[in-house]
Scaffold this motif. Structure first.
Motif, PDB file in Angstrom:
ATOM      1  N   TYR A 221     -30.619  42.076   7.818  1.00  0.00           N
ATOM      2  CA  TYR A 221     -29.809  40.999   7.268  1.00  0.00           C
ATOM      3  C   TYR A 221     -28.430  40.998   7.947  1.00  0.00           C
ATOM      4  CZ  TYR A 221     -33.194  41.310   3.390  1.00  0.00           C
ATOM      5  OH  TYR A 221     -34.347  41.355   2.637  1.00  0.00           O
ATOM      6  N   ARG A 222     -27.954  39.818   8.318  1.00  0.00           N
ATOM      7  CA  ARG A 222     -26.604  39.650   8.858  1.00  0.00           C
ATOM      8  C   ARG A 222     -26.314  40.618  10.001  1.00  0.00           C
ATOM      9  NH1 ARG A 222     -25.881  38.066   3.339  1.00  0.00           N
ATOM     10  NH2 ARG A 222     -26.449  40.169   2.767  1.00  0.00           N
ATOM     11  N   ASP A 224     -25.901  41.313  14.108  1.00  0.00           N
ATOM     12  CA  ASP A 224     -25.766  40.691  15.427  1.00  0.00           C
ATOM     13  C   ASP A 224     -26.122  41.675  16.539  1.00  0.00           C
ATOM     14  OD1 ASP A 224     -23.614  42.382  15.638  1.00  0.00           O
ATOM     15  OD2 ASP A 224     -22.082  40.815  15.729  1.00  0.00           O
ATOM     16  N   LYS A 248     -32.912  37.864   8.441  1.00  0.00           N
ATOM     17  CA  LYS A 248     -32.140  36.920   7.651  1.00  0.00           C
ATOM     18  C   LYS A 248     -30.710  36.867   8.177  1.00  0.00           C
ATOM     19  CE  LYS A 248     -31.759  35.641   2.765  1.00  0.00           C
ATOM     20  NZ  LYS A 248     -32.142  36.043   1.393  1.00  0.00           N
ATOM     21  N   TRP A 249     -30.288  35.678   8.579  1.00  0.00           N
ATOM     22  CA  TRP A 249     -28.944  35.480   9.138  1.00  0.00           C
ATOM     23  C   TRP A 249     -28.700  36.402  10.335  1.00  0.00           C
ATOM     24  CZ3 TRP A 249     -28.298  36.297   3.458  1.00  0.00           C
ATOM     25  CH2 TRP A 249     -28.382  35.088   2.767  1.00  0.00           C
ATOM     26  N   CYS A 250     -29.682  36.487  11.213  1.00  0.00           N
ATOM     27  CA  CYS A 250     -29.575  37.316  12.425  1.00  0.00           C
ATOM     28  C   CYS A 250     -29.759  36.444  13.661  1.00  0.00           C
ATOM     29  CB  CYS A 250     -30.612  38.429  12.417  1.00  0.00           C
ATOM     30  SG  CYS A 250     -30.483  39.585  11.040  1.00  0.00           S
ATOM     31  N   GLY A 251     -29.154  35.252  13.651  1.00  0.00           N
ATOM     32  CA  GLY A 251     -29.438  34.252  14.668  1.00  0.00           C
ATOM     33  C   GLY A 251     -29.326  34.727  16.097  1.00  0.00           C
ATOM     34  N   TYR A 274     -35.062  33.489   8.582  1.00  0.00           N
ATOM     35  CA  TYR A 274     -34.165  32.594   7.864  1.00  0.00           C
ATOM     36  C   TYR A 274     -33.025  32.155   8.783  1.00  0.00           C
ATOM     37  CZ  TYR A 274     -36.173  34.859   3.680  1.00  0.00           C
ATOM     38  OH  TYR A 274     -37.012  35.372   2.716  1.00  0.00           O
ATOM     39  N   HIS A 275     -32.663  30.863   8.685  1.00  0.00           N
ATOM     40  CA  HIS A 275     -31.403  30.348   9.216  1.00  0.00           C
ATOM     41  C   HIS A 275     -31.213  30.597  10.712  1.00  0.00           C
ATOM     42  CE1 HIS A 275     -30.002  29.657   5.087  1.00  0.00           C
ATOM     43  NE2 HIS A 275     -30.525  30.823   4.807  1.00  0.00           N
ATOM     44  N   VAL A 276     -32.197  30.281  11.524  1.00  0.00           N
ATOM     45  CA  VAL A 276     -32.029  30.447  12.973  1.00  0.00           C
ATOM     46  C   VAL A 276     -32.778  29.343  13.698  1.00  0.00           C
ATOM     47  CG1 VAL A 276     -31.826  32.953  12.867  1.00  0.00           C
ATOM     48  CG2 VAL A 276     -34.058  31.942  13.151  1.00  0.00           C
TER      49      VAL A 276
END
Length: 420
Positions: A221-222, A224, A248-251, A274-276
């Motif tokens: 999660y989160r 980078d 999750k949130w690791c775009g 998620y979110h990428v």
């Protein structure tokens, strides 16, 4: 006052009759509520002692303003059978060393602990070492850890199966742990690893990745990054036997991780993203995948159709909150997803009634469907779905989209309808 007196009188009568073992059994069956301890204490000190000794799980909310670490140690010593502890540390006048002090108190007072969730500011290395040597029976641990990182304390937790660590960002530079502390060789029993907030240049992860050869579930999660360069090269060492990956949130690192999974992981059956933005390299994932979640993702045109053709064994599909998803591509994907049992398209504003029709025509085994917050889907389509899905047992949909026929059929066929 009269009620308290009656309780005390009844308790005193039982106190004279029951031995410790029987009284403990009675107290163990009392629901755990904050008021219970106060009620029991009205009877006698014996009742309170036995009640505490029967408790195996505690939820605590701690603050520097209302809890001294020495007081906590004394308090926890009254719970000899405690195996589950969930503690939340909230703000006070001075919280700088408070989480460390609390963790040291827990480590010294709860040798039988099997699960610990400490929601707080980051803890440092020394109390973690104390925890690992004092609580060898831990199977589940959730903490926040301070930089610099070292994971060699995990070597002493021989029973640990689930580990969650939140890495809180620290402004400015931090000194790194020396090589002796950073590197270790171990065969950890971890099966589930959840890491939140890894940065690209963080040291200390190489040994962790190499030591997690029994992992079945990895959740990031989160993040980078997956650590510094040496850590990145060791990352694939934990892929053998990996069955579930959640990002999750690791775009910035998703596509790199997917490429590594493609090349090194053959046992994956669940992938949640998620979110990428998602590139076509996901197509190379194992065709044995059974669960796929692409939540709020920017998916390339045509990719979902190809994914459907690739992953014909999908049982669970979650495409929620993909606002750009349209009927044509969704319908084409479902044509290949004949094994679906669970489908979630909540918040997909581009879908209309035609997509619902394709659900019951292509997916004969559907058991649960989530179509909340899809304004293009109307009551008529919902009614058709309910009437034509013989296996349906659960549907999320707005109350306003339920016709009388839908309500009657759902009730008659034990279909649970939710709108939250």
């Amino acid at each position: 006052m009269e009620m308290d007196a009656q309780k005390r009188e009844r308790g005193m009568e039982m106190d004279r009759i029951l031995c410790d073992e029987l009284l403990e059994e009675v107290l163990r069956r009392i629901p755990l509520r904050p008021s219970v301890s106060a009620d029991v204490s009205l009877v006698s000190k014996r009742w309170l002692r036995l009640y505490r000794s029967s408790i195996s799980c505690l939820h605590l909310r701690l603050s520097p303003d209302n809890c001294a670490p020495t007081s906590l140690s004394s308090f926890l010593s009254h719970f000899p059978r405690l195996v589950l502890l969930f503690a939340t540390i909230v703000g006070g006048d001075d919280v700088s060393n408070f989480p460390d002090q609390i963790l040291l108190s827990i480590a010294s007072s709860c040798p039988k602990l099997r699960a610990l969730r400490l929601k707080s500011e980051p803890v440092s290395l020394f109390p973690l070492i104390s925890l690992s040597t004092s609580c060898p029976h831990l199977t589940s641990l959730h903490i926040a850890q301070a930089r610099p990182f070292s994971f060699h304390w995990l070597v002493f937790l021989h029973s640990l199966q689930m580990l969650t660590i939140v890495f809180t960002p620290v402004p400015g530079e931090v000194d790194q742990v020396d090589a002796l502390q950073r590197n270790f060789n171990a065969a950890l029993k971890l099966e589930t690893l959840v890491l939140d907030g890894i940065q690209r240049c963080d040291f200390g992860f190489a040994s962790l990745w190499r030591s997690c050869k029994n992992l079945k579930t990895l959740r990031l999660y989160r993040c980078d990054g997956i650590g510094d360069d040496t850590s990145a090269s060791s990352f694939v060492d934990c892929f053998n036997g990996l069955q579930e990956v959640e990002l999750k949130w690791c775009g910035s690192i998703v596509n790199d991780i997917l490429m590594r999974l493609v090349e090194n992981c053959t046992s994956l059956n669940t992938l949640l993203i998620y979110h990428v933005g998602l590139k076509t390299m996901a197509l190379a994932m194992s065709s044995k995948l059974e669960e796929l979640s692409l939540i709020n993702c920017k998916v390339e045109p045509g990719l979902l159709v190809t994914l459907g053709q690739r992953f014909r064994n999908l049982r669970e599909l979650d495409l929620s909150f993909n606002e750009m998803l349209v009927d044509e591509e969704f319908i084409s994907m479902l044509a290949s997803c004949n094994c679906l049992r669970g489908l979630n398209v909540r918040g997909c504003e581009g879908l209309a009634n035609a997509s619902v029709v394709s659900m019951f025509k292509s997916c004969k085994q559907l058991e649960s469907v989530d179509i909340l917050n899809c304004p293009g889907i109307g009551a008529e389509a919902v009614e058709l779905l309910v009437l034509n899905c013989p296996q349906l047992r659960l549907i999320w949909v707005e109350e306003s989209k339920l016709s009388d026929v839908s309500r009657s059929w759902s009730s008659k066929n034990f279909v649970l309808v939710l709108n939250v």
